[in-house]
Every structure is written in structure tokens, then in C-alpha cells.
Design a protein around this motif. Structure first.
Motif, short mmCIF file in Angstrom:
data_model
loop_
_atom_site.label_atom_id
_atom_site.label_comp_id
_atom_site.label_asym_id
_atom_site.label_seq_id
_atom_site.Cartn_x
_atom_site.Cartn_y
_atom_site.Cartn_z
N ASP A 83 94.50 -4.80 -50.78
CA ASP A 83 95.74 -4.03 -50.93
C ASP A 83 95.58 -2.62 -50.02
O ASP A 83 94.71 -1.85 -50.11
CB ASP A 83 96.00 -3.57 -52.25
CG ASP A 83 96.57 -5.01 -52.87
OD1 ASP A 83 96.79 -6.12 -52.37
OD2 ASP A 83 96.39 -4.92 -54.23
N PRO A 84 96.67 -2.31 -49.11
CA PRO A 84 96.49 -1.19 -48.54
C PRO A 84 96.64 0.23 -49.54
O PRO A 84 97.32 0.29 -50.58
CB PRO A 84 97.84 -0.98 -47.85
CG PRO A 84 98.78 -1.76 -48.77
CD PRO A 84 98.04 -2.97 -49.35
N VAL A 85 95.87 1.27 -49.33
CA VAL A 85 95.82 2.43 -50.32
C VAL A 85 95.51 3.66 -49.46
O VAL A 85 95.39 3.55 -48.31
CB VAL A 85 94.60 2.10 -51.16
CG1 VAL A 85 94.75 1.08 -52.10
CG2 VAL A 85 93.20 2.12 -50.50
N HIS A 86 95.89 4.68 -50.25
CA HIS A 86 95.49 6.15 -49.50
C HIS A 86 94.15 6.82 -50.51
O HIS A 86 94.36 6.65 -51.51
CB HIS A 86 96.81 6.91 -49.56
CG HIS A 86 96.38 8.44 -49.38
ND1 HIS A 86 96.44 8.59 -47.97
CD2 HIS A 86 96.23 9.43 -49.93
CE1 HIS A 86 95.91 10.00 -47.89
NE2 HIS A 86 95.79 10.48 -49.01
N LEU A 87 93.18 6.98 -49.60
CA LEU A 87 92.31 7.88 -50.09
C LEU A 87 92.34 9.26 -50.00
O LEU A 87 92.31 9.73 -48.84
CB LEU A 87 90.77 7.24 -49.62
CG LEU A 87 90.51 5.52 -49.88
CD1 LEU A 87 89.12 5.46 -49.05
CD2 LEU A 87 90.67 5.47 -51.18
N ASP A 100 103.47 2.16 -55.70
CA ASP A 100 104.84 3.07 -55.45
C ASP A 100 104.50 4.31 -54.93
O ASP A 100 105.41 4.98 -54.35
CB ASP A 100 105.68 3.09 -56.72
CG ASP A 100 106.22 1.84 -57.20
OD1 ASP A 100 106.13 0.80 -56.25
OD2 ASP A 100 106.40 1.35 -58.52
N GLU A 101 103.35 4.60 -55.26
CA GLU A 101 102.91 6.11 -54.92
C GLU A 101 102.95 6.55 -53.25
O GLU A 101 103.00 7.52 -52.61
CB GLU A 101 101.66 6.49 -55.39
CG GLU A 101 100.99 8.09 -55.38
CD GLU A 101 102.00 9.03 -56.09
OE1 GLU A 101 101.87 10.08 -55.84
OE2 GLU A 101 102.59 8.43 -57.08
N ILE A 102 102.42 5.30 -52.48
CA ILE A 102 102.58 5.36 -51.16
C ILE A 102 103.77 4.75 -50.34
O ILE A 102 103.78 5.03 -49.20
CB ILE A 102 101.29 4.48 -50.69
CG1 ILE A 102 101.29 3.04 -50.93
CG2 ILE A 102 99.91 5.17 -51.16
CD1 ILE A 102 100.00 2.28 -50.49
N ARG A 103 104.54 4.17 -50.92
CA ARG A 103 105.91 3.74 -50.60
C ARG A 103 105.61 3.21 -49.02
O ARG A 103 106.25 3.85 -48.09
CB ARG A 103 106.80 5.07 -50.67
CG ARG A 103 107.45 5.43 -51.81
CD ARG A 103 108.37 6.36 -52.11
NE ARG A 103 107.85 7.71 -51.03
CZ ARG A 103 107.40 8.63 -51.65
NH1 ARG A 103 106.87 8.70 -53.03
NH2 ARG A 103 107.00 9.81 -50.85
N LEU A 104 105.30 1.81 -48.97
CA LEU A 104 105.02 1.29 -47.57
C LEU A 104 105.98 0.15 -47.47
O LEU A 104 106.32 -0.49 -48.39
CB LEU A 104 103.66 0.59 -47.68
CG LEU A 104 103.16 -0.05 -46.50
CD1 LEU A 104 102.80 0.93 -45.41
CD2 LEU A 104 101.83 -0.92 -46.79
N ALA A 192 104.18 12.50 -39.85
CA ALA A 192 105.04 13.30 -39.41
C ALA A 192 106.29 13.62 -40.30
O ALA A 192 106.87 14.33 -40.34
CB ALA A 192 105.51 12.95 -37.95
N ARG A 193 106.23 12.59 -41.16
CA ARG A 193 107.58 12.42 -42.02
C ARG A 193 107.11 13.06 -43.72
O ARG A 193 107.81 13.16 -44.45
CB ARG A 193 107.75 11.13 -42.54
CG ARG A 193 108.54 10.38 -41.22
CD ARG A 193 109.44 9.01 -41.45
NE ARG A 193 108.45 8.00 -42.27
CZ ARG A 193 108.03 7.27 -41.70
NH1 ARG A 193 108.16 6.80 -40.35
NH2 ARG A 193 107.27 6.36 -42.37
N GLY A 194 105.79 13.48 -43.39
CA GLY A 194 105.34 14.04 -44.73
C GLY A 194 104.88 12.97 -45.78
O GLY A 194 104.96 13.25 -46.91
N GLU A 195 104.60 11.86 -45.26
CA GLU A 195 104.26 10.63 -46.21
C GLU A 195 102.88 10.56 -46.27
O GLU A 195 102.11 10.97 -45.29
CB GLU A 195 105.11 9.28 -46.03
CG GLU A 195 106.42 9.42 -46.05
CD GLU A 195 107.22 8.18 -45.72
OE1 GLU A 195 106.51 7.50 -44.97
OE2 GLU A 195 108.64 8.08 -45.70
N LEU A 196 102.41 9.73 -47.21
CA LEU A 196 100.61 9.65 -47.29
C LEU A 196 100.32 8.45 -46.05
O LEU A 196 101.12 7.43 -46.00
CB LEU A 196 100.48 9.06 -48.60
CG LEU A 196 100.56 10.08 -49.70
CD1 LEU A 196 100.35 9.57 -51.16
CD2 LEU A 196 99.65 11.17 -49.69
N ALA A 197 99.32 8.83 -45.39
CA ALA A 197 98.73 7.82 -44.26
C ALA A 197 98.18 6.50 -45.34
O ALA A 197 97.55 6.69 -46.31
CB ALA A 197 97.70 8.42 -43.68
#
Length: 341
Positions: A83-87, A100-104, A192-197
């Protein structure tokens, strides 16, 4: 009846803030007079599998179960969730964010998964059937044990990385994935949109299609996708979680997943956790206490599958009035052996 209440016993850091001066008479009575239990902290998914009678392989085999819920056949192969995640790099630790925290979006998931597949080929070629649920099929089962996603979100990832003979190979894959995704155009646009990579993958839930469970399967009350997938696979009666405790639940051996504390517990939202627990007190713990007092032969179990803490409740225990309720923070933060009754 089994009540699964993830993050009922949250981290001490959250508990110190959220439970200050919080009085929940019903929950405090249940915690004081029930028999404390301590189980392995295997996450929501592991607790649901165990309750349904699903055998653990090296992992709890959530990948083939959810794959089939997506309408794909698991066949006889080995499947792993990737699963895709942000560290998030913090001052003294690296914390995992997901769901939902990363809204992909689906198109973003498709592009990122294609980049990983192009780099690794058959070694690690994820299929993003849903934006947050990716699957990897492998020709043979690796010697690998992983941590369920629900037990990893919001926590330091170092101690939770894959273990086993093949773990170093998969950890090396993850390091490459992080470098690969760092400058991917999808992530550049997100930042650039302020979202988590999306800067890593979380490997978990590996296994082959499980064998049928012998005997009856308990009914399952849940709104969670992974839990519903496991229940569907084994033909469990599935129900949405009601707003309030219903006395009829004490008549059987149903499994009820109350996940209101999950988001606040994972991300350290003290006010959100406190408010959600107050709602559980009014809608679940207070009516459960009343129902148990009026049904001497009934029993209930409460478990937090993330911390491993829980308790067994018998109607007779509730009349041990010499056990005076204590502050909530001390009750949720401690563990007492079941023999201490």
C-alpha cells in the motif's frame, strides 16, 4: 460477544493529554471489575481474522482475502499488500501516514505503481486496484513476516519493518522505491499543491488463499473494508455497526468492530479521541453495563487489538463493589493479569 475497540488504550503520550479529568463511569466500572487480558498486538486485521477462525500463515493473509473482495481471483499464488504511504521524518523518528490522510487519486496511484513496476519488473510489480490498496503477486512465498497496516499507521516504522530470512531483500526494495518516488512528477505536483508525497510502500498481509474455516463463523458487525473482505470470504453474516449497543448482541458470539477511536488514536488527536470515547460511553459502554447486570448468564469481551489489552466481563463480576473505579488514565494505561480478580 467480542467488542474490538482499536486504540481504546492509546499511546501514553496521547492518554496523558486526552484522559485528563475525563470521567466515564460505565467504562471505568467495566475496566475495574472485568478480568484483564493481554493478547498479541496484531492490529485490527489480525484480530478479525483470529475471531473468524482464519489461520495465520507467516502473516495474517489479508492480501488474498481483499484481492478476492476486489473481484480478482487469488488462485494458488502468493499475494502481498504493497500500500502507498507517506513516511514523515520527525526529529527523532520516522512515522507512517496512510489511507485517507494522504488522499490519493486513482490516476495518481496508477502512475506511481507503473513507475515502480517499470523499475523492478516481476520482482515488485504492484497492481493498484484501489488508490490505497495495491497488490503484489510473487512466484513463490518469501520467508517474510510483516506488520499489519492498522498497527503501523502513526507509529515509528523502524521496529515494524519486515522480518525473516528474505527481509533484507525486501527492505532494499523499499529503499529503492523511496528514491524512485522522491522526484516522480506525481509527487512534485502533489507537493506543489501542499499535499503529502507518496514516498514509500507498506508491505503487509502476505499469504496464499486460505483454506475454508471448519464449523460456524460468527456474525461480523463492521464498516471496515478489510474486515468485510475477510467476513465475505468465509460467508459470515455481515452487518453495519449500529449507532448504539443492542441487547440482542449478548445472545450470540458476534464480533463487533468499533473503530471510532482509530483516526484520533493513530494521529495523536487528543480532543478527537476524547470526544469519540465519550460517544462510545453513551452509546455502547453504559448500555452494555446495564445489559450485563440484567443478564446474569451473559458474557462479553472487549479487546484493543492495537495495544493488545482487553478484558473479559461476566455479569457476576460487576457486583464486586469493593473494587472502586479509579481514574480512567490509570485504568487504560495499565495491564493486569487475568488471575488478579
Amino acid at each position: 460477544m467480542l467488542l474490538l475497540v482499536p486504540h481504546l488504550s492509546p499511546s501514553q503520550r496521547l492518554l496523558d493529554v486526552a484522559a485528563a479529568k475525563l470521567r466515564l463511569p460505565a467504562l471505568q466500572t467495566l475496566l475495574t471489575r472485568g478480568a484483564r487480558q493481554c493478547d498479541p498486538a496484531e492490529g485490527i486485521e489480525g484480530a478479525v481474522c483470529k475471531a473468524l477462525g482464519i489461520a495465520r500463515q507467516q502473516d495474517w493473509p489479508l492480501a488474498p482475502l481483499t484481492l478476492e473482495a476486489e473481484g480478482e481471483a487469488a488462485g494458488g499464488g502468493y499475494w502481498l499488500r504493497a500500500d502507498p504511504v507517506h513516511l514523515r521524518v520527525m526529529r527523532d523518528r520516522i512515522v507512517l501516514l496512510a489511507g485517507d490522510e494522504i488522499r490519493l487519486a486513482q490516476d495518481e496511484a496508477d502512475a506511481l505503481a507503473a513507475a515502480v513496476a517499470a523499475h523492478f519488473g516481476a520482482e515488485l510489480s504492484p497492481r493498484p486496484l484501489q488508490p490505497h490498496r495495491w497488490y503484489v503477486g510473487l512466484a513463490r512465498a518469501p520467508a517474510l513476516t510483516t506488520t499489519t497496516l492498522s498497527a503501523a499507521v502513526g507509529r515509528e516504522v523502524g521496529p515494524l519493518l519486515p522480518e525473516g530470512r528474505d527481509a533484507m531483500r525486501f527492505r532494499a526494495y523499499l529503499n529503492e522505491v523511496q528514491m524512485l518516488l522522491h522526484a516522480h512528477p506525481v509527487n512534485l505536483r502533489r507537493e506543489a499543491r501542499g499535499e503529502l508525497a507518496i514516498n514509500s510502500l507498506w508491505l503487509w498481509g502476505g499469504g496464499t488463499r486460505p483454506a475454508p474455516v471448519p464449523g460456524p463463523v460468527p456474525a461480523l458487525w463492521t464498516n471496515a473494508a478489510e474486515a468485510r473482505a475477510a467476513g465475505t470470504f468465509y460467508g459470515a453474516q455481515l452487518h453495519p455497526v449500529p449507532e448504539r449497543f443492542e441487547k440482542a448482541l449478548l445472545e450470540g458470539q458476534d464480533v463487533v468492530l468499533l473503530d471510532a477511536l482509530v483516526g484520533p488514536g493513530q494521529y495523536g488527536d487528543a480532543q478527537g479521541w476524547r470526544e469519540a470515547l465519550e460517544r462510545l460511553e453513551a452509546n455502547w459502554f453504559a448500555p452494555l453495563l446495564t445489559a450485563l447486570r440484567g443478564s446474569p448468564a451473559r458474557r462479553a469481551r472487549i479487546r484493543d487489538p492495537v495495544s493488545g489489552k482487553g478484558l473479559d466481563l461476566r455479569a457476576g463480576d460487576l457486583w464486586q463493589i469493593w473494587r472502586r473505579p479509579r481514574p480512567l488514565a490509570s485504568l487504560l494505561g495499565e495491564s493486569r493479569d487475568a488471575s488478579d480478580r
